[in-house]
Design a protein around this motif. Structure first.
Motif, mmCIF file in Angstrom:
data_model
loop_
_atom_site.group_PDB
_atom_site.id
_atom_site.type_symbol
_atom_site.label_atom_id
_atom_site.label_comp_id
_atom_site.label_asym_id
_atom_site.label_seq_id
_atom_site.Cartn_x
_atom_site.Cartn_y
_atom_site.Cartn_z
ATOM 1 N N VAL A 26 -6.050 4.869 -2.038
ATOM 2 C CA VAL A 26 -5.026 5.360 -2.965
ATOM 3 C C VAL A 26 -4.359 6.544 -2.274
ATOM 4 C CG1 VAL A 26 -4.571 6.323 -5.244
ATOM 5 C CG2 VAL A 26 -6.432 4.673 -4.941
ATOM 6 N N LEU A 27 -3.045 6.455 -2.066
ATOM 7 C CA LEU A 27 -2.341 7.431 -1.247
ATOM 8 C C LEU A 27 -1.075 7.922 -1.941
ATOM 9 C CD1 LEU A 27 -1.964 7.449 2.449
ATOM 10 C CD2 LEU A 27 0.168 7.315 1.187
ATOM 11 N N TYR A 28 -0.834 9.242 -1.861
ATOM 12 C CA TYR A 28 0.391 9.858 -2.363
ATOM 13 C C TYR A 28 1.072 10.575 -1.204
ATOM 14 C CZ TYR A 28 -1.313 9.292 -7.140
ATOM 15 O OH TYR A 28 -1.769 8.773 -8.320
ATOM 16 N N CYS A 29 2.371 10.405 -1.079
ATOM 17 C CA CYS A 29 3.147 11.145 -0.091
ATOM 18 C C CYS A 29 3.547 12.489 -0.712
ATOM 19 C CB CYS A 29 4.385 10.342 0.313
ATOM 20 S SG CYS A 29 5.402 11.161 1.565
ATOM 21 N N LEU A 30 3.237 13.572 -0.031
ATOM 22 C CA LEU A 30 3.538 14.914 -0.533
ATOM 23 C C LEU A 30 4.791 15.511 0.092
ATOM 24 C CD1 LEU A 30 -0.068 16.393 -0.366
ATOM 25 C CD2 LEU A 30 1.072 15.391 -2.354
ATOM 26 N N ARG A 31 4.996 15.265 1.395
ATOM 27 C CA ARG A 31 6.111 15.851 2.138
ATOM 28 C C ARG A 31 6.492 14.906 3.266
ATOM 29 N NH1 ARG A 31 6.663 17.964 6.852
ATOM 30 N NH2 ARG A 31 4.435 17.982 7.290
ATOM 31 N N GLY A 32 7.763 14.871 3.619
ATOM 32 C CA GLY A 32 8.225 14.039 4.729
ATOM 33 C C GLY A 32 8.291 12.576 4.330
ATOM 34 N N SER A 33 8.000 11.694 5.287
ATOM 35 C CA SER A 33 8.048 10.260 5.015
ATOM 36 C C SER A 33 7.126 9.508 5.962
ATOM 37 C CB SER A 33 9.478 9.731 5.166
ATOM 38 O OG SER A 33 9.918 9.857 6.505
ATOM 39 N N ILE A 34 6.745 8.305 5.537
ATOM 40 C CA ILE A 34 5.912 7.422 6.348
ATOM 41 C C ILE A 34 6.173 5.987 5.883
ATOM 42 C CG2 ILE A 34 3.908 7.671 4.800
ATOM 43 C CD1 ILE A 34 2.121 7.528 7.369
ATOM 44 N N VAL A 35 6.207 5.073 6.836
ATOM 45 C CA VAL A 35 6.384 3.662 6.517
ATOM 46 C C VAL A 35 5.062 2.955 6.798
ATOM 47 C CG1 VAL A 35 7.605 1.523 7.047
ATOM 48 C CG2 VAL A 35 8.843 3.699 7.072
ATOM 49 N N PHE A 36 4.475 2.377 5.757
ATOM 50 C CA PHE A 36 3.266 1.572 5.903
ATOM 51 C C PHE A 36 3.674 0.118 6.053
ATOM 52 C CE2 PHE A 36 1.102 5.277 4.425
ATOM 53 C CZ PHE A 36 -0.178 5.157 4.943
ATOM 54 N N ASN A 37 3.068 -0.566 6.995
ATOM 55 C CA ASN A 37 3.282 -1.993 7.203
ATOM 56 C C ASN A 37 2.021 -2.684 6.697
ATOM 57 O OD1 ASN A 37 5.820 -1.664 8.742
ATOM 58 N ND2 ASN A 37 4.445 -0.510 10.061
ATOM 59 N N VAL A 38 2.147 -3.339 5.547
ATOM 60 C CA VAL A 38 0.999 -3.938 4.871
ATOM 61 C C VAL A 38 1.217 -5.448 4.790
ATOM 62 C CG1 VAL A 38 -0.429 -3.927 2.783
ATOM 63 C CG2 VAL A 38 0.728 -1.834 3.493
ATOM 64 N N GLU A 39 0.458 -6.174 5.596
ATOM 65 C CA GLU A 39 0.526 -7.637 5.609
ATOM 66 C C GLU A 39 1.965 -8.146 5.680
ATOM 67 O OE1 GLU A 39 -1.987 -8.923 2.330
ATOM 68 O OE2 GLU A 39 -3.683 -8.946 3.720
ATOM 69 N N GLY A 40 2.732 -7.625 6.637
ATOM 70 C CA GLY A 40 4.092 -8.094 6.874
ATOM 71 C C GLY A 40 5.164 -7.462 6.008
ATOM 72 N N GLU A 41 4.792 -6.594 5.093
ATOM 73 C CA GLU A 41 5.762 -5.925 4.224
ATOM 74 C C GLU A 41 5.814 -4.440 4.574
ATOM 75 O OE1 GLU A 41 6.397 -4.819 -0.475
ATOM 76 O OE2 GLU A 41 5.154 -6.541 0.031
ATOM 77 N N SER A 42 7.031 -3.897 4.700
ATOM 78 C CA SER A 42 7.214 -2.468 4.977
ATOM 79 C C SER A 42 7.358 -1.714 3.660
ATOM 80 C CB SER A 42 8.465 -2.245 5.822
ATOM 81 O OG SER A 42 8.285 -2.786 7.108
ATOM 82 N N VAL A 43 6.584 -0.634 3.522
ATOM 83 C CA VAL A 43 6.627 0.201 2.325
ATOM 84 C C VAL A 43 6.964 1.620 2.776
ATOM 85 C CG1 VAL A 43 5.359 1.036 0.325
ATOM 86 C CG2 VAL A 43 4.856 -1.242 1.241
ATOM 87 N N ASN A 44 8.178 2.084 2.434
ATOM 88 C CA ASN A 44 8.645 3.399 2.834
ATOM 89 C C ASN A 44 8.256 4.413 1.763
ATOM 90 O OD1 ASN A 44 9.970 5.560 3.946
ATOM 91 N ND2 ASN A 44 12.017 4.766 3.615
ATOM 92 N N LEU A 45 7.422 5.384 2.116
ATOM 93 C CA LEU A 45 6.979 6.403 1.165
ATOM 94 C C LEU A 45 7.709 7.717 1.406
ATOM 95 C CD1 LEU A 45 3.108 5.877 1.154
ATOM 96 C CD2 LEU A 45 4.809 4.882 -0.371
#
Length: 76
Positions: A26-45
């Motif tokens: 379980v993850l929350y983005c606090l500052r900045g940005s990160i893109v997770f690649n999860v099973e072929g799908e990009s999730v921009n946080l």
């Protein structure tokens, strides 16, 4: 959510290669940005966004141009 979170940060452009965990992440983005690649799908946080990754799910990540700070916890 009755979790025990920890925080972490990475610099601009840092990368995490594909890996998985034996727990629900379980993850929350606090500052900045990160893109997770999860099973072929990009999730921009962005700040305030939340992501859950099921146990055993392969994922990688690319930190954005301003770095990132996140809070995460394991849900067993």
């Amino acid at each position: 959510e009755n979790l025990s979170p920890s925080t972490w940060s990475n610099g601009p452009g840092d990368k995490y290669s594909a890996h998985s965990h034996g727990y629900r992440k379980v993850l929350y983005c606090l500052r900045g940005s990160i893109v997770f690649n999860v099973e072929g799908e990009s999730v921009n946080l962005q700040p305030g966004d939340r992501l859950e990754i099921p146990p055993g799910t392969s994922h990688s990540a690319d930190v954005g141009p301003e770095g990132v700070s996140c809070m995460e916890a394991a849900r067993h």
